[in-house]
Design a protein around this motif. Structure first.
Motif, short mmCIF file in Angstrom:
data_model
loop_
_atom_site.label_atom_id
_atom_site.label_comp_id
_atom_site.label_asym_id
_atom_site.label_seq_id
_atom_site.Cartn_x
_atom_site.Cartn_y
_atom_site.Cartn_z
N ALA A 38 9.80 20.01 7.00
CA ALA A 38 8.95 19.17 7.84
C ALA A 38 8.81 17.77 7.26
N ILE A 39 8.68 17.67 5.93
CA ILE A 39 8.56 16.37 5.28
C ILE A 39 9.82 15.54 5.49
N ARG A 40 10.97 16.16 5.35
CA ARG A 40 12.23 15.43 5.52
C ARG A 40 12.38 14.89 6.93
N ARG A 41 11.86 15.61 7.91
CA ARG A 41 11.96 15.14 9.30
C ARG A 41 11.15 13.86 9.54
N ILE A 47 0.84 -1.20 0.00
CA ILE A 47 0.00 0.00 0.00
C ILE A 47 0.87 1.24 0.00
N LEU A 48 0.47 2.23 -0.80
CA LEU A 48 1.12 3.53 -0.79
C LEU A 48 0.10 4.59 -0.41
N ILE A 49 0.38 5.32 0.66
CA ILE A 49 -0.44 6.46 1.05
C ILE A 49 0.17 7.70 0.41
N ILE A 50 -0.59 8.36 -0.46
CA ILE A 50 -0.11 9.55 -1.16
C ILE A 50 -0.72 10.78 -0.50
N VAL A 51 0.15 11.67 -0.04
CA VAL A 51 -0.30 12.88 0.66
C VAL A 51 0.13 14.10 -0.14
N PRO A 52 -0.78 14.75 -0.87
CA PRO A 52 -0.42 15.99 -1.56
C PRO A 52 -0.21 17.10 -0.53
N CYS A 53 0.80 17.89 -0.74
CA CYS A 53 1.16 18.89 0.27
C CYS A 53 1.47 20.22 -0.39
N LEU A 66 0.17 -3.29 8.63
CA LEU A 66 -0.01 -3.09 7.20
C LEU A 66 1.34 -2.94 6.50
N ASN A 67 1.43 -3.46 5.30
CA ASN A 67 2.61 -3.30 4.45
C ASN A 67 2.45 -1.97 3.71
N LEU A 68 2.90 -0.91 4.32
CA LEU A 68 2.48 0.42 3.91
C LEU A 68 3.66 1.39 3.87
N ASP A 69 3.71 2.19 2.81
CA ASP A 69 4.66 3.28 2.68
C ASP A 69 3.89 4.60 2.56
N VAL A 70 4.57 5.70 2.86
CA VAL A 70 3.99 7.03 2.72
C VAL A 70 4.80 7.82 1.71
N LEU A 71 4.10 8.42 0.76
CA LEU A 71 4.72 9.31 -0.21
C LEU A 71 4.06 10.68 -0.10
N VAL A 72 4.82 11.69 0.28
CA VAL A 72 4.31 13.07 0.29
C VAL A 72 4.75 13.74 -1.00
N CYS A 113 9.77 9.89 5.50
CA CYS A 113 8.95 9.20 4.50
C CYS A 113 9.50 9.46 3.10
N LEU A 114 8.95 8.75 2.12
CA LEU A 114 9.25 9.03 0.72
C LEU A 114 8.64 10.38 0.35
#
Length: 247
Positions: free
Chosen positions: A56-59, A9-15, A38-44, A62-63
């Protein structure tokens, strides 16, 4: 009930200018991941923010994709869906970076995909009508798009503007090729319907945005309604005679 631990799973977060909320959103996703195994990654997808969102994203660890120019929500999500498709993810989930979509509601979107009950799952505010319901003006617009989509594709989606939605691999094959820009959520409903994708709404409780500023305000409401209506009609006319999506 959560299963299908093998689904990637990929969670995509538009920022866009979400420096005050993006860290807590990503942290909440990881907490839900760990709780449900869950087998889950986060992509912002940083849509050329002008504040300190990138820091903030780098801290978070996540991807992330750092877009060189502002593409709007549709362009940012299209980039995320291309990433998900090309890297072999089974499921992609869109979640806002402003805290409106509580991370503990994620299992509600994932379960129908795990059970093969749907190709597209949409988190809806208007089934149980709990939590934040948006302004009266927006609710009128949402009701209008519900009617328009029902008229064009014969399916009622109560919350067609919801940005809390999950796609399986079949849907990813479609949105990797094309996804509407700027205000894509209502337009994509017609795209999905004409491609005979199974759409399912699940009730979720949403919150008010915890930071940032909405791109849609009262003064832009009429412009928004006209533009999205034209976008919906354009997609309908362009796709109605095309073959159904096949993998």
């Amino acid at each position: 009930m959560i299963a299908a631990v093998d689904s990637h799973i990929l969670i995509i977060v538009p920022c866009y200018n979400e420096q005050d909320t993006i860290e807590s959103v990503v942290a909440g996703i990881y907490q839900t991941r760990d709780k449900h195994r869950l087998n889950l990654d986060v992509l912002v997808v940083n849509d050329c923010s002008t504040d300190r969102s990138v820091e903030a994203i780098r801290r978070t660890g996540c991807l992330y994709l750092n877009l060189p120019t502002n593409l709007g929500i549709g362009g940012a999500m299209h980039a995320g869906y291309k990433f998900a498709w090309r890297n072999g993810y089974d499921i992609a989930v869109q979640m806002d970076g402003d805290g409106q979509h509580p991370t503990h509601e994620l299992p509600k979107l994932l379960q129908p995909l795990f059970d093969n009950q749907a190709d597209v799952v949409i988190g809806s505010r208007f089934i149980t009508r709990e939590g934040f319901q948006s302004s009266a003006t927006r609710r009128m617009g949402i009701a209008y798009f519900r009617w328009l989509n029902q008229f064009l594709i014969g399916q009622t989606i109560h919350d067609s503007t919801s940005g809390f939605r999950a796609f399986n691999r079949k849907t990813l094959a479609l949105v990797e090729r094309y996804y509407p820009d700027e205000y894509p959520e209502p337009e994509a409903i017609v795209q999905f319907g004409l491609n005979k994708l199974r759409m399912l709404e699940v009730p979720v409780v949403m919150s008010e945005r915890q930071g940032g500023v909405s791109s849609i305000n009262t003064s832009r409401a009429v412009y928004y309604m006209i533009k999205v209506t034209l976008g919906i009609l354009f997609i309908f006319l362009r796709l109605r005679n095309r073959p159904v999506l096949t993998l």
